[in-house]
Design a protein around this motif. Structure first.
Motif, PDB file in Angstrom:
ATOM      1  N   THR A 196       2.535  -3.537   2.129  1.00  0.00           N
ATOM      2  CA  THR A 196       1.976  -3.390   3.491  1.00  0.00           C
ATOM      3  C   THR A 196       0.599  -2.781   3.322  1.00  0.00           C
ATOM      4  N   PRO A 197      -0.385  -3.594   2.937  1.00  0.00           N
ATOM      5  CA  PRO A 197      -1.697  -3.037   2.591  1.00  0.00           C
ATOM      6  C   PRO A 197      -2.411  -2.364   3.769  1.00  0.00           C
ATOM      7  N   ASP A 198      -1.968  -2.616   5.002  1.00  0.00           N
ATOM      8  CA  ASP A 198      -2.672  -1.981   6.124  1.00  0.00           C
ATOM      9  C   ASP A 198      -2.147  -0.579   6.419  1.00  0.00           C
ATOM     10  N   LEU A 199      -1.173  -0.100   5.602  1.00  0.00           N
ATOM     11  CA  LEU A 199      -0.710   1.266   5.800  1.00  0.00           C
ATOM     12  C   LEU A 199      -1.871   2.228   5.533  1.00  0.00           C
ATOM     13  N   PRO A 200      -2.074   3.223   6.391  1.00  0.00           N
ATOM     14  CA  PRO A 200      -3.139   4.205   6.137  1.00  0.00           C
ATOM     15  C   PRO A 200      -2.913   4.895   4.803  1.00  0.00           C
ATOM     16  N   GLY A 201      -3.970   4.996   4.014  1.00  0.00           N
ATOM     17  CA  GLY A 201      -3.876   5.646   2.710  1.00  0.00           C
ATOM     18  C   GLY A 201      -3.640   4.695   1.564  1.00  0.00           C
ATOM     19  N   ALA A 202      -3.374   3.411   1.871  1.00  0.00           N
ATOM     20  CA  ALA A 202      -3.105   2.457   0.788  1.00  0.00           C
ATOM     21  C   ALA A 202      -4.318   2.275  -0.109  1.00  0.00           C
ATOM     22  N   ALA A 203      -5.512   2.488   0.432  1.00  0.00           N
ATOM     23  CA  ALA A 203      -6.736   2.293  -0.360  1.00  0.00           C
ATOM     24  C   ALA A 203      -7.307   3.606  -0.867  1.00  0.00           C
ATOM     25  N   ALA A 204      -6.606   4.711  -0.720  1.00  0.00           N
ATOM     26  CA  ALA A 204      -7.132   6.015  -1.135  1.00  0.00           C
ATOM     27  C   ALA A 204      -7.222   6.090  -2.656  1.00  0.00           C
ATOM     28  N   ARG A 205      -8.333   6.641  -3.198  1.00  0.00           N
ATOM     29  CA  ARG A 205      -8.515   6.798  -4.638  1.00  0.00           C
ATOM     30  C   ARG A 205      -8.231   8.240  -5.095  1.00  0.00           C
ATOM     31  N   ARG A 206      -8.441   9.154  -4.172  1.00  0.00           N
ATOM     32  CA  ARG A 206      -8.217  10.553  -4.487  1.00  0.00           C
ATOM     33  C   ARG A 206      -7.387  11.174  -3.367  1.00  0.00           C
ATOM     34  N   VAL A 207      -6.779  12.314  -3.707  1.00  0.00           N
ATOM     35  CA  VAL A 207      -5.942  13.005  -2.715  1.00  0.00           C
ATOM     36  C   VAL A 207      -6.793  13.457  -1.536  1.00  0.00           C
ATOM     37  N   ALA A 208      -8.024  13.894  -1.789  1.00  0.00           N
ATOM     38  CA  ALA A 208      -8.878  14.360  -0.686  1.00  0.00           C
ATOM     39  C   ALA A 208      -9.144  13.230   0.301  1.00  0.00           C
ATOM     40  N   GLU A 209      -9.301  11.991  -0.239  1.00  0.00           N
ATOM     41  CA  GLU A 209      -9.519  10.850   0.656  1.00  0.00           C
ATOM     42  C   GLU A 209      -8.273  10.606   1.507  1.00  0.00           C
ATOM     43  N   PHE A 210      -7.116  10.757   0.882  1.00  0.00           N
ATOM     44  CA  PHE A 210      -5.873  10.539   1.618  1.00  0.00           C
ATOM     45  C   PHE A 210      -5.683  11.599   2.710  1.00  0.00           C
ATOM     46  N   ILE A 211      -5.948  12.859   2.327  1.00  0.00           N
ATOM     47  CA  ILE A 211      -5.765  13.944   3.307  1.00  0.00           C
ATOM     48  C   ILE A 211      -6.762  13.801   4.452  1.00  0.00           C
ATOM     49  N   ALA A 212      -7.928  13.238   4.182  1.00  0.00           N
ATOM     50  CA  ALA A 212      -8.919  13.056   5.248  1.00  0.00           C
ATOM     51  C   ALA A 212      -8.424  12.101   6.322  1.00  0.00           C
ATOM     52  N   LEU A 213      -7.454  11.224   5.970  1.00  0.00           N
ATOM     53  CA  LEU A 213      -6.914  10.290   6.964  1.00  0.00           C
ATOM     54  C   LEU A 213      -5.889  10.958   7.873  1.00  0.00           C
ATOM     55  N   VAL A 214      -5.377  12.127   7.477  1.00  0.00           N
ATOM     56  CA  VAL A 214      -4.341  12.813   8.249  1.00  0.00           C
ATOM     57  C   VAL A 214      -4.932  13.333   9.559  1.00  0.00           C
ATOM     58  N   HIS A 215      -4.141  13.281  10.604  1.00  0.00           N
ATOM     59  CA  HIS A 215      -4.566  13.781  11.934  1.00  0.00           C
ATOM     60  C   HIS A 215      -5.046  15.225  11.808  1.00  0.00           C
ATOM     61  N   GLU A 216      -6.160  15.532  12.505  1.00  0.00           N
ATOM     62  CA  GLU A 216      -6.774  16.853  12.345  1.00  0.00           C
ATOM     63  C   GLU A 216      -5.806  17.996  12.665  1.00  0.00           C
ATOM     64  N   ASP A 217      -4.849  17.753  13.563  1.00  0.00           N
ATOM     65  CA  ASP A 217      -3.910  18.825  13.904  1.00  0.00           C
ATOM     66  C   ASP A 217      -2.860  19.029  12.823  1.00  0.00           C
ATOM     67  N   ASP A 218      -2.668  18.053  11.926  1.00  0.00           N
ATOM     68  CA  ASP A 218      -1.650  18.142  10.868  1.00  0.00           C
ATOM     69  C   ASP A 218      -2.259  18.361   9.484  1.00  0.00           C
ATOM     70  N   ARG A 219      -3.607  18.286   9.402  1.00  0.00           N
ATOM     71  CA  ARG A 219      -4.255  18.232   8.079  1.00  0.00           C
ATOM     72  C   ARG A 219      -3.991  19.493   7.259  1.00  0.00           C
ATOM     73  N   GLU A 220      -4.176  20.652   7.824  1.00  0.00           N
ATOM     74  CA  GLU A 220      -3.993  21.886   7.063  1.00  0.00           C
ATOM     75  C   GLU A 220      -2.539  22.051   6.617  1.00  0.00           C
ATOM     76  N   ARG A 221      -1.612  21.630   7.487  1.00  0.00           N
ATOM     77  CA  ARG A 221      -0.201  21.742   7.129  1.00  0.00           C
ATOM     78  C   ARG A 221       0.119  20.856   5.926  1.00  0.00           C
ATOM     79  N   VAL A 222      -0.433  19.607   5.888  1.00  0.00           N
ATOM     80  CA  VAL A 222      -0.183  18.699   4.756  1.00  0.00           C
ATOM     81  C   VAL A 222      -0.821  19.253   3.486  1.00  0.00           C
TER      82      VAL A 222
END
Length: 770
Positions: free
Chosen positions: A54-80
């Motif tokens: 499912t290539p359209d899943l958010p984060g499927a194209a992330a190369r680094r963890v920081a890129e993946f975390i940047a996709l997380v909703h701002e209200d959940d980002r610090e918790r993740v």
């Protein structure tokens, strides 16, 4: 640090990330059927490898963890981020789990559930995390919707003005209820729940116990969807009975069809029952009026058939069983019935009430009925019946025939009347004036005719006369008293009654006026008013004198306090000298005597202090401001805690209103009253002191209730007298505290009173302005 992408081929799948992840058959099926991706994060090189179909899943194209975390909703980002760092910590359980929101390129919020396991080297350092991400948007949205619905139902249960419960017939208990039914009858919620089923039965009206016992039998026999309903009366805390209506329906059945659970709803229908009773009473009254009214009353359907007639109608056209269902043509003949029918149709077509003179010929002769016919409207506001009230005016019609013959006689009466009688045009011009005008006002009738009435009134009274004139022109008879001017310039008081004369269209065509000389009566009223004003002045004078006496009393209390303090100081001084002189030569009896003298001196000093406070409170200038009584009472209770130390004292302080008063003086009031309650509950186990209040109109009533020794009701007034003590030396005190409290309350424009009973405690109440 960067990641490379290796599109390692899988049958029907896509591989993104560094290296190649070879799924087994189970993983391949999971990736095919579910929106998920498998990932590996190389912690050392900060490289991410992802496997998904499912290539359209958010984060499927992330190369680094920081890129993946940047996709997380701002209200959940610090918790993740915290969850990731927590999993990497040396003392963690090496597991990572988080549920969070992301935004896809379209801006849509999607929910993801991420789980992973940390792999470490021999030294315990984290090398990589292997994990899987599953989209759970539908699950989370369903969970949130369920929470919203549960919250809505909880709020609905809280505000629902009824008791909703789930009864279990198998376990014979209430499985759920939002509030106890007794709460509907006015019991506090906690008390209502604590009373339980036995308390419920004890408060049922004796005549309704059988109804309650049979209600569950009705539920057991009820079909699905059927509602079992009953009403019963429950005794409220004030001794009155509230009417409750209960609806029950089947909620669950066993395999054999027997009812196991039922849903119940209990409502307070006291007001509905009262209104229904009142409505039934009004209907009975209306029925009695219709049946006993001397007027002919009837209803007809749109086709002209009678549907109701009262006994008075029967006296004209025969028994009702021979009238109902028939028309006027059937009863009176075609010719006479036609005119009645035309009148009915006019009422139905216009939708308005009409008045007619209708003639009826019977064996006893011809009668004239004056009928008021009106439409009876249905739910759609369209006429469905014609109603009518008819009065036999045969005598009136005959009287009208004689009226013209008697007109001359009436004129003769007016000509010889002692009162002023006149006839005017609508603008007030005289058309006729009786001869009494010459005797009372000095003008002959000939001088009056043609002149406007306003010419004969003083200018100061014209506005009142104009208002009366306008009211009569609006078809309202008026009676007014005003001044008039005689021909010689002197004035007198007249009481005048004015009636409008109207034509057939309701327009005022003339005014009939009758006036009487009431000068003597008005002069007497003026004298009485002056007497009342004199009395009010005397009351004010006496009020001022009372204020002076209060000031003198305050001065006397202050002087007494000072006069007492000097000899007290000398007594204490001589006691100290006597003890020092005697030193060890004082025997126990003498030492006891000296102790008694010192204690009595201290008591007298307390009396002096109370007198000093009494004088100070009387002179204290009121500084009014909003005073929250709850906070004030709590502070006073805290100040009195040393007096309650070592005793079992139960305090019950309700939420009290805010009043406008002097906070310092009101604090002293509650200090005196609460101190009094603690003192006279000594020996009670436990002692109970309750403080409550409520707003009554434009004042607040506050009460302090205790379970102390109480007093005789006839002694209540003595409690507020200076030095007034009811219990002798059994309890300490000077008898000044309650007197001071009452004076402070009186200065606020309120009042203070007491109620009690020997051995049953006392209640001290006060009223204060809002």
């Amino acid at each position: 640090m960067s990641a490379t992408r290796d599109a390692g081929a899988l049958p029907g799948g896509t591989v993104i990330g560094v290296g190649t992840i070879r799924p087994d058959a189970a993983l391949d099926v999971a990736l095919t059927l579910m929106p998920m991706m498998v990932w590996i994060w190389d912690v050392v090189r900060d490289e991410v490898s992802v496997l998904t179909r499912t290539p359209d899943l958010p984060g499927a194209a992330a190369r680094r963890v920081a890129e993946f975390i940047a996709l997380v909703h701002e209200d959940d980002r610090e918790r993740v981020r915290a969850a990731v760092l927590g999993a990497l910590a040396p003392d963690s359980d090496d597991r990572f789990q988080a549920v969070y929101r992301v935004r896809d390129p379209s801006g849509r919020v999607r929910w993801m559930e991420d789980r992973g396991v940390v792999e470490r080297d021999d030294a315990g350092a984290a090398l990589r995390i292997r994990g899987v991400v599953l989209e759970v948007t539908r699950r989370e949205e369903a969970r949130l919707e369920l929470e919203r619905q549960e919250s809505f139902l909880a709020r609905l249960n809280d505000v629902l003005p009824a008791s909703l419960y789930l009864g279990d017939l198998v376990e014979r208990r209430v499985a759920y209820q939002n509030r106890a039914p007794l709460a509907l009858a006015g019991y506090p919620p906690d008390e209502a729940r604590a009373l339980g089923p036995e308390g419920w039965r004890e408060r049922l009206h004796p005549d309704d116990l059988a109804t309650l016992d049979l209600r569950l039998d009705g539920v057991r026999r009820a079909a699905d969807g059927e509602t079992v309903e009953q009403e019963y009366r429950v005794r409220a805390p004030d001794g009155t009975y509230r009417v409750l209506r209960e609806h029950q329906t089947v909620f669950a059945r066993a395999e054999d069809g027997a009812v196991t659970q039922y849903l119940g709803l209990v409502q307070d229908v006291t007001e509905q029952a009262r209104l229904q009773q009142a409505l039934d009473g009004e209907r009975a009254k209306l029925g009695a009026i219709l049946e006993h009214a001397p007027a002919v009353i009837f209803l007809k359907d749109p086709e002209g058939r009678y549907t109701y007639v009262n006994p008075a109608f029967e006296a004209v056209l025969g028994p009702r069983h021979t009238v109902l269902g028939r028309t006027d043509a059937d009863l009176l003949g075609e010719d006479r019935g036609r005119s009645f029918r035309e009148n009915d149709l006019e009422v139905l077509d216009s939708g308005r009430a009409r008045h007619y003179d209708e003639r009826v010929r019977t064996l006893e002769g011809e009668f004239v009925f004056r009928s008021a016919k009106f439409p009876v409207l249905g739910p759609d506001d369209r006429p469905v019946l014609v109603g009518g009230v008819s009065i036999d005016v045969t005598s009136l019609v005959n009287a009208e025939r004689h009226l013209r013959e008697s007109e001359a006689r009436y004129r003769t009466l007016a000509e010889n009347a002692s009162d002023l009688v006149s006839l005017h045009t609508p603008d007030g011009t005289f058309l006729y004036a009786s001869p009494s005008y010459a005797r009372i006002l000095g003008w002959t009738p000939e001088e009056m005719v043609g002149r406007v009435a306003y010419e004969f009134f003083p200018p100061d009274d014209l506005s009142e006369i104009e208002r009366s004139h306008l009211a009569v022109l609006n078809r309202n008879p008026m009676v007014v008293t005003y001044r008039a001017q005689r021909k010689d310039g002197s004035r007198l008081w007249l009481e005048t009654t004015s009636y409008p004369v109207m034509d057939d269209e309701g327009a005022v065509t003339q005014l009939v006026v009758s006036s009487r000389d009431v000068t003597d009566r008005v002069d007497a009223q003026i004298a009485l008013r002056a007497l009342n004003e004199d009395l009010e002045a005397r009351v004010e004078e006496r009020t001022a004198r009372l204020a002076d006496l209060n000031a003198e009393l305050a001065a006397l209390a202050g002087a007494l306090s000072r006069d007492i303090e000097e000899p007290l100081n000398r007594i204490r001084g001589f006691l100290n000298l006597a003890e020092r002189r005697a030193q060890g030569a004082i025997d126990d009896r003498t030492r006891t005597y000296l102790s008694v003298v010192r204690d009595e001196a201290a008591r007298v000093e307390g009396v002096a202090g109370n007198l000093r406070d009494l004088a100070r409170f009387a002179r204290h200038e009121l500084r009014l401001s909003p005073v929250p009584l709850t906070q004030l009472v709590v502070q006073v209770r805290s100040d009195l805690e040393p007096l309650a130390r070592g005793r079992a004292v139960e305090w019950a302080i309700q939420d009290l209103p805010t009043v406008r008063g002097d906070q310092i003086l009101l604090r002293q009031v509650f200090a005196n009253v609460l101190h009094n309650a603690l003192k006279f509950t000594r020996g009670r186990e436990p002692a109970r002191v309750e403080v409550g209040g409520e707003v009554r109109g434009r004042e607040v009533v506050v009460w302090v209730r205790d379970n102390g020794v109480g007093f005789e009701e006839t002694d209540a007034a003595r409690l507020f007298q200076v030095f007034g003590r009811l219990h002798g030396d059994e309890f300490d005190g000077s008898g000044v505290g309650l007197a001071s409290a009452r004076r402070i309350v009186n200065r606020h424009g309120g009042r203070m009173w007491a109620q009690g009973s020997p051995g049953a405690g006392a209640t001290f109440s006060m009223s204060l302005p809002v």
